[in-house]
Design a protein around this motif. Structure first.
Motif, PDB file in Angstrom:
ATOM      1  N   ARG A 216       0.918  -1.647   0.269  1.00  0.00           N
ATOM      2  CA  ARG A 216       0.009  -0.209  -0.373  1.00  0.00           C
ATOM      3  C   ARG A 216       0.533   1.155  -0.391  1.00  0.00           C
ATOM      4  NH1 ARG A 216      -3.842  -0.184   5.093  1.00  0.00           N
ATOM      5  NH2 ARG A 216      -2.349  -0.464   5.559  1.00  0.00           N
ATOM      6  N   THR A 217       0.581   2.510  -0.688  1.00  0.00           N
ATOM      7  CA  THR A 217       1.458   3.589  -0.327  1.00  0.00           C
ATOM      8  C   THR A 217       0.530   4.012   0.884  1.00  0.00           C
ATOM      9  OG1 THR A 217      -0.377   4.784  -1.288  1.00  0.00           O
ATOM     10  CG2 THR A 217       0.638   3.735  -2.992  1.00  0.00           C
ATOM     11  N   ILE A 218       1.694   5.232   1.146  1.00  0.00           N
ATOM     12  CA  ILE A 218       1.338   6.044   2.516  1.00  0.00           C
ATOM     13  C   ILE A 218       0.436   6.994   2.748  1.00  0.00           C
ATOM     14  CG2 ILE A 218       2.575   7.988   1.524  1.00  0.00           C
ATOM     15  CD1 ILE A 218       4.089   6.757   5.252  1.00  0.00           C
ATOM     16  N   ASP A 219       0.266   7.271   1.583  1.00  0.00           N
ATOM     17  CA  ASP A 219      -2.000   7.990   1.799  1.00  0.00           C
ATOM     18  C   ASP A 219      -2.868   6.686   1.319  1.00  0.00           C
ATOM     19  OD1 ASP A 219      -0.820   7.729  -0.965  1.00  0.00           O
ATOM     20  OD2 ASP A 219      -0.847   9.840  -1.321  1.00  0.00           O
ATOM     21  N   SER A 220      -2.321   5.344   1.122  1.00  0.00           N
ATOM     22  CA  SER A 220      -4.023   4.967   0.484  1.00  0.00           C
ATOM     23  C   SER A 220      -4.450   4.442   1.471  1.00  0.00           C
ATOM     24  CB  SER A 220      -2.915   3.686   0.639  1.00  0.00           C
ATOM     25  OG  SER A 220      -4.313   2.420   0.323  1.00  0.00           O
ATOM     26  N   LYS A 221      -5.846   4.668   0.784  1.00  0.00           N
ATOM     27  CA  LYS A 221      -7.482   4.401   1.352  1.00  0.00           C
ATOM     28  C   LYS A 221      -7.841   3.383   1.345  1.00  0.00           C
ATOM     29  CE  LYS A 221      -7.221   8.922   1.695  1.00  0.00           C
ATOM     30  NZ  LYS A 221      -7.307  10.162   2.246  1.00  0.00           N
ATOM     31  N   SER A 222      -7.194   2.079   1.465  1.00  0.00           N
ATOM     32  CA  SER A 222      -7.329   0.473   1.259  1.00  0.00           C
ATOM     33  C   SER A 222      -7.610   0.112   2.556  1.00  0.00           C
ATOM     34  CB  SER A 222      -6.791   0.469  -0.172  1.00  0.00           C
ATOM     35  OG  SER A 222      -5.572  -0.310   0.298  1.00  0.00           O
ATOM     36  N   THR A 223      -7.694  -1.138   3.060  1.00  0.00           N
ATOM     37  CA  THR A 223      -7.541  -1.382   4.220  1.00  0.00           C
ATOM     38  C   THR A 223      -6.326  -2.439   3.699  1.00  0.00           C
ATOM     39  OG1 THR A 223      -9.189  -3.380   3.232  1.00  0.00           O
ATOM     40  CG2 THR A 223     -10.184  -1.669   5.034  1.00  0.00           C
ATOM     41  N   LEU A 224      -5.945  -2.756   4.984  1.00  0.00           N
ATOM     42  CA  LEU A 224      -4.438  -3.869   4.565  1.00  0.00           C
ATOM     43  C   LEU A 224      -4.263  -4.792   3.874  1.00  0.00           C
ATOM     44  CD1 LEU A 224      -1.637  -4.260   5.883  1.00  0.00           C
ATOM     45  CD2 LEU A 224      -2.969  -5.828   7.737  1.00  0.00           C
ATOM     46  N   GLY A 226      -6.324  -4.732   1.428  1.00  0.00           N
ATOM     47  CA  GLY A 226      -7.511  -4.341   0.091  1.00  0.00           C
ATOM     48  C   GLY A 226      -6.355  -4.551  -1.285  1.00  0.00           C
ATOM     49  N   GLY A 227      -5.199  -4.119  -1.482  1.00  0.00           N
ATOM     50  CA  GLY A 227      -4.634  -3.901  -1.438  1.00  0.00           C
ATOM     51  C   GLY A 227      -4.831  -2.433  -2.629  1.00  0.00           C
ATOM     52  N   MET A 228      -4.435  -2.042  -3.747  1.00  0.00           N
ATOM     53  CA  MET A 228      -4.681  -0.958  -3.980  1.00  0.00           C
ATOM     54  C   MET A 228      -5.529  -0.373  -4.869  1.00  0.00           C
ATOM     55  SD  MET A 228      -0.361   0.978  -4.673  1.00  0.00           S
ATOM     56  CE  MET A 228      -0.145  -0.685  -5.176  1.00  0.00           C
ATOM     57  N   SER A 229      -6.169   0.940  -5.390  1.00  0.00           N
ATOM     58  CA  SER A 229      -7.430   0.976  -6.093  1.00  0.00           C
ATOM     59  C   SER A 229      -6.577   1.536  -7.297  1.00  0.00           C
ATOM     60  CB  SER A 229      -7.622   2.225  -5.503  1.00  0.00           C
ATOM     61  OG  SER A 229      -7.131   3.473  -5.756  1.00  0.00           O
ATOM     62  N   ILE A 230      -7.302   1.027  -8.972  1.00  0.00           N
ATOM     63  CA  ILE A 230      -6.368   1.759  -9.957  1.00  0.00           C
ATOM     64  C   ILE A 230      -5.984   3.609  -9.413  1.00  0.00           C
ATOM     65  CG2 ILE A 230      -7.223   1.959 -11.949  1.00  0.00           C
ATOM     66  CD1 ILE A 230      -8.991  -0.033 -11.494  1.00  0.00           C
ATOM     67  N   GLU A 232      -4.526   4.729  -7.491  1.00  0.00           N
ATOM     68  CA  GLU A 232      -3.567   5.032  -6.215  1.00  0.00           C
ATOM     69  C   GLU A 232      -1.950   3.844  -6.618  1.00  0.00           C
ATOM     70  OE1 GLU A 232      -5.534   4.677  -2.396  1.00  0.00           O
ATOM     71  OE2 GLU A 232      -5.170   2.750  -3.086  1.00  0.00           O
ATOM     72  N   LYS A 233      -2.639   2.773  -8.193  1.00  0.00           N
ATOM     73  CA  LYS A 233      -1.456   1.831  -8.830  1.00  0.00           C
ATOM     74  C   LYS A 233      -1.037   3.255  -9.681  1.00  0.00           C
ATOM     75  CE  LYS A 233      -3.049  -2.087  -8.403  1.00  0.00           C
ATOM     76  NZ  LYS A 233      -3.480  -3.309  -9.201  1.00  0.00           N
ATOM     77  N   ARG A 234      -2.155   4.262 -10.307  1.00  0.00           N
ATOM     78  CA  ARG A 234      -1.890   4.689 -11.904  1.00  0.00           C
ATOM     79  C   ARG A 234      -0.588   6.132 -10.626  1.00  0.00           C
ATOM     80  NH1 ARG A 234      -6.121   5.683 -13.483  1.00  0.00           N
ATOM     81  NH2 ARG A 234      -6.797   7.615 -11.739  1.00  0.00           N
ATOM     82  N   ASN A 235      -1.007   6.322  -9.429  1.00  0.00           N
ATOM     83  CA  ASN A 235      -0.148   7.785  -9.058  1.00  0.00           C
ATOM     84  C   ASN A 235       1.047   7.109  -8.238  1.00  0.00           C
ATOM     85  OD1 ASN A 235      -2.225   9.412  -9.215  1.00  0.00           O
ATOM     86  ND2 ASN A 235      -3.462   8.609  -6.638  1.00  0.00           N
ATOM     87  N   LEU A 236       1.408   5.893  -8.157  1.00  0.00           N
ATOM     88  CA  LEU A 236       2.200   5.585  -8.061  1.00  0.00           C
ATOM     89  C   LEU A 236       3.125   5.527  -9.062  1.00  0.00           C
ATOM     90  CD1 LEU A 236       4.546   4.130  -5.448  1.00  0.00           C
ATOM     91  CD2 LEU A 236       3.392   1.767  -6.735  1.00  0.00           C
ATOM     92  N   LYS A 237       2.592   5.025  -9.694  1.00  0.00           N
ATOM     93  CA  LYS A 237       3.434   4.371 -11.064  1.00  0.00           C
ATOM     94  C   LYS A 237       3.981   6.114 -11.665  1.00  0.00           C
ATOM     95  CE  LYS A 237       3.235   2.930 -15.523  1.00  0.00           C
ATOM     96  NZ  LYS A 237       2.099   2.062 -16.865  1.00  0.00           N
TER      97      LYS A 237
END
Length: 312
Positions: A216-224, A226-230, A232-237
């Protein structure tokens, strides 16, 4: 007695070294015992400890007594003459001979024995999580060849851990900080993660700790789990594109030795449980559970796990 290798018949270590030096370095007992007749007192020890420097392995005691093709056979013969059986400090060899075993990632073996591979994955993660978070020890090389599974045991199987050659005890302060880190990762407590990141010496790279350990990213809204949302993945990339090789190198160099060992061990365990068909959920739940136990000495986990530890 005369040393026929030299024209004057006088023994010296250089002539002996030249005599035995060759492509195979095969020693005949006649030559070895002949040498022992010539050598007296400390001259033997000086020759094997200093005269035969082959410049390998830092000329450590283990090397000279065990691995050196020149010194080791001489020491072996000399000590056996006095009936001495020996090992070096820190070396202990045991054999595990209790029936049939398979490697920890041998799914076909588990099928034959009626063992559930997912249960093996859970047991594996709980054993290592308890070892690290509660007892402060780490097995630094848990590849499949060092972890066997026996079909014997209260739960239908037990783990057999081998090779503690790079087995390390964690500093107590580091153990507690690592437990705190996982608690903060579970809660995504950014301030605590930053504080612990500074303590671990990673500085501005603290924000990548949740990504490294939990996905998960540091500012993720997902649960432990739950993985990353689409999004969040785009922002991380996009963010990772700005990283340079120097950043990665700087991050790895800043890590304390204990952290590097944990990352290596964790990577090997992730690979094993994936091959067993288990999700990373198994790993995350085990770490979260034992991190909290590690911060609460009064809590005693009742895992019911069975493991055999073999030092080799």
């Amino acid at each position: 007695m005369k040393w026929n290798v030299k024209g004057n018949g006088i023994f010296n270590t250089r002539s002996f070294y030249r005599e035995i030096r060759g492509t195979t370095l095969v020693f005949s007992l006649g030559k070895v015992f002949g040498l022992l007749r010539f050598l007296r007192g400390w001259s033997f020890f000086l020759w094997t400890g200093i005269g035969c420097m082959c410049h390998n392995n830092g000329e450590s005691v283990d090397h000279l007594l065990i691995h050196c093709d020149i010194a080791s056979p001489l020491w072996g013969v000399a000590l056996q003459m006095f009936g001495i059986q020996w090992v070096c400090r820190g070396m202990l060899f045991l054999c595990y001979l209790a029936g049939e075993t398979g490697l920890v990632d041998d799914v076909e073996f588990f099928k034959e024995m009626g063992i559930n591979p997912i249960k093996v994955a859970k047991a594996l993660m709980e054993v290592f999580a308890e070892m690290i978070f509660i007892h402060g020890f780490i097995h630094g090389d848990p590849h499949p060849g060092n972890i066997l599974v026996s079909p014997e045991g209260r739960n239908g199987f037990c783990l057999v851990l081998l090779d503690h050659g790079i087995y390390r005890q964690l500093d107590e302060g580091f153990r507690i900080d690592y437990c705190e880190l996982w608690k903060a990762l579970i809660l995504l407590d950014e301030n605590k993660i930053q504080q612990l990141g500074e303590r671990f010496g990673v500085g501005k790279y603290f924000k990548y700790l949740p990504l490294i350990f939990t996905g998960r990213t540091i500012d993720s809204k997902s649960t432990l789990l739950g993985g990353m949302s689409i999004e969040e993945k785009r922002n991380l990339k996009q963010e990772l594109k700005s990283l340079k090789m120097e950043d990665i190198s700087s991050f790895m160099e800043s890590l304390p030795p204990e952290f590097s060992r944990i990352l290596r061990t964790d990577g090997l365990l992730r690979s094993i449980i994936s091959r067993l068909g288990a999700s990373q959920r198994v790993r995350l739940l085990a770490y979260a559970k034992y991190a909290l136990y590690g911060l609460s000495p009064k809590l005693k986990p009742q895992s019911g796990l069975e493991a055999i530890w073999i030092i080799a």
